[in-house]
Every structure is written in structure tokens, then in C-alpha cells.
Design an enzyme around this catalytic site. Structure first.
Site, PDB file in Angstrom:
ATOM      1  CB  CYS A 194      -7.195 -59.781  61.993  1.00 37.10           C
ATOM      2  SG  CYS A 194      -6.509 -58.482  61.048  1.00 37.10           S
ATOM      3  CG  HIS A 198      -4.639 -61.855  67.053  1.00 31.70           C
ATOM      4  ND1 HIS A 198      -3.523 -62.055  68.024  1.00 31.70           N
ATOM      5  CD2 HIS A 198      -3.922 -61.355  66.079  1.00 31.70           C
ATOM      6  CE1 HIS A 198      -2.391 -61.829  67.416  1.00 31.70           C
ATOM      7  NE2 HIS A 198      -2.576 -61.470  66.210  1.00 31.70           N
ATOM      8  NE  ARG A 237       2.433 -57.353  66.501  1.00 32.94           N
ATOM      9  CZ  ARG A 237       3.012 -58.147  65.743  1.00 32.94           C
ATOM     10  NH1 ARG A 237       3.629 -57.623  64.463  1.00 32.94           N
ATOM     11  NH2 ARG A 237       3.063 -59.292  65.945  1.00 32.94           N
ATOM     12  CB  CYS A 241      -0.203 -58.508  61.671  1.00 37.26           C
ATOM     13  SG  CYS A 241      -0.041 -58.486  63.301  1.00 37.26           S
TER      14      CYS A 241
END
Length: 280
Positions: A194, A198, A237, A241
């Protein structure tokens, strides 16, 4: 697949700022360091601005978003969620009987650590727990009625500051640390965490999509996504991803998924909740 659970040892440098996101300090220290990093990197944006995600970095999409928000596509879900929330169960009781404050204005405080079970519970789990306790069947988690209920409850917390508590309990701290581990773990055939999109690449583009910052993301869920044509919760979500990086998604409502939500939402503590949201 052999790297699904291998932690990334990552160091990134921007100017004089050097961050090792995995360096253990504790939740409060983590929060100050993580939020401070994004505030320094995007010094033109406030913490509350970060809740607007990709719209901070793409003027064209921001203009489209502002036009859409004149008649938000999640309004019907709020209305239907309101009706469902106030509809009595077969025994005459209501959802409000299961929650502190009658369930109004509490969404910004979830997920929570449940001392009795020793595990993290998000709002979806508590809704289903309420239903079962009142003789009703549990709802499926990612679509349908439960999302409408989440949307309504989130709207009653709009404008409140995200307030995720990690109590002085070793089990709560372990859940937080596990969520952090999941967040920074490389997974899938592309070996992405992740973190890579991000954090490291926040504000940049990938395949035409603008990447939002980790801090501020949790504030706008549940969110209406054009790709879904519906409102969805944050775990939906996450699963999307994970599929995008070629990984097998974590199971909905599993400990690992709930702990990820716990850690990820905690990173937005103190930022105003603007859910339900709208994203492309």
C-alpha cells in the site's frame, strides 16, 4: 506469491526529510511522524485538505467532482439507509438500541477495539452483531443494505474529526501493529505494498489515475465510485487494490483486513470526516 508476507524495508528521502515508516515508536509517535511527513511534503495543503484525495492534484477532476457534488450520487443511499436504520426489527427493537448515542454521530470512531473479544471490529461487524442479537439474519458485507446503513451513519458524522482509539491493552497494540505490517507488506506478482502507491508515489499518476495520500484516505468512506456505480465500504476498496497488484485479496472481515482498516483509519485521526464521498 512467495513475497506476500515479506515486510518492505523502505527508506525514502525528500529534501532533508528521511522516513523509515516501519521504525517502531508507538501509535501516537507514528501518527505525529506520518502526518508530519505529508504536511511537509505537501506544505500547501492542510490535513483536512488531504481528505480530498486525488482532487488535490488534478484540477480537471476536481472541477468535475465539484460539479458532481451539487447533486451527490450517494444521496439516495443516505435516504435508504435512514429508512433501514429506523425500521424496527421483528422484535420491535431498532438499530439505535445497539449503539451508544443511538448510533448517530459515531461512525468517525470506528473501527474500535473490542475488549471482550480482544479483536478489532468495524462498524459493519457491529451492525451485523446487532441484527443477530435481535433475531435477524446478518447482511452481506460489501454490497446491499449494509452499505446503505453505513452511508447513513457516516453522514451523521460528517464534519467530525476521525477519532480512533488504541486503548492501553497489549491486544489492541498488537492489532494496530499487525495492521501496520499489512500496510507495509509487499504482495502480489508486482510486489507492491500500500505504501508504494499512497506514500512513496502520492500525488503522482499511475495508468492515468492520480494517487492520493495515505493520510486522509479513510475519511471519505463509504464512498461512491464511478467504477462501481454504487457506494462501497473501505474493505471493498482494499480488495480492489490488492487485485490490481496481482495479489490474492485478504478475506473480508478477517483479522488482517480489520487490523489494516484500524491502522489505516488511525492515520487520519484529527482530520474531518467527509463521508460518504465520491471518487472516480
Amino acid at each position: 506469491m512467495r513475497h506476500h508476507y515479506r515486510l518492505s524495508i523502505l527508506f525514502i528521502s525528500f529534501g532533508l526529510l528521511l522516513v523509515n515508516p516501519l521504525l517502531y515508536a508507538g501509535p501516537k509517535e507514528d501518527l505525529a511522524r506520518y502526518q508530519g511527513y505529508f504536511q511537509k511534503r505537501f506544505s500547501n495543503l492542510s490535513l483536512d485538505d488531504l481528505s480530498n484525495g486525488l482532487y488535490n492534484f488534478d484540477a480537471g477532476r476536481r472541477e468535475q467532482w465539484e460539479a458532481i457534488m451539487e447533486f451527490p450520487p450517494y444521496e439516495i443511499a443516505i435516504e435508504e439507509g435512514d429508512e433501514l436504520f429506523n425500521k424496527p426489527f421483528g422484535n420491535g427493537k431498532h438499530y439505535a438500541d445497539c449503539f451508544d448515542g443511538g448510533g448517530v454521530g459515531i461512525a468517525h470512531t470506528y473501527p474500535r477495539f473490542n475488549k471482550k473479544s480482544g479483536k478489532v471490529q468495524n462498524l459493519s461487524a457491529v451492525i451485523n452483531e446487532c441484527r443477530v442479537a435481535n433475531g435477524e439474519k446478518p447482511l452481506r458485507y460489501l454490497k446491499g443494505e449494509i452499505v446503505k446503513l453505513l452511508t447513513y451513519m457516516a453522514d451523521t458524522s460528517r464534519g467530525e474529526k476521525i477519532d480512533i482509539q488504541i486503548p492501553d491493552d497489549p491486544r489492541a497494540l498488537a492489532a494496530y501493529e499487525d495492521g501496520k505490517r499489512v500496510y507495509f507488506t509487499r504482495r502480489g506478482v508486482r510486489e507492491f505494498a500500500c505504501y508504494h502507491c499512497h506514500w512513496e508515489a502520492a500525488g503522482q499518476k499511475i495508468r492515468g489515475n492520480v494517487l492520493s495520500t495515505a493520510v486522509g484516505q479513510a475519511t471519505h468512506f463509504p464512498s461512491y465510485r464511478s467504477k462501481w456505480g454504487a457506494v462501497g465500504p473501505i474493505q471493498r476498496r482494499y480488495k480492489g487494490c490488492m487485485k490490481n497488484v496481482g495479489a490474492v485479496p485478504l478475506k473480508t472481515q478477517s483479522d488482517a483486513m480489520n487490523n489494516l482498516e484500524y491502522f489505516h483509519t488511525y492515520m487520519s485521526n484529527g482530520i474531518s470526516m467527509n463521508a460518504p464521498g465520491t471518487r472516480f
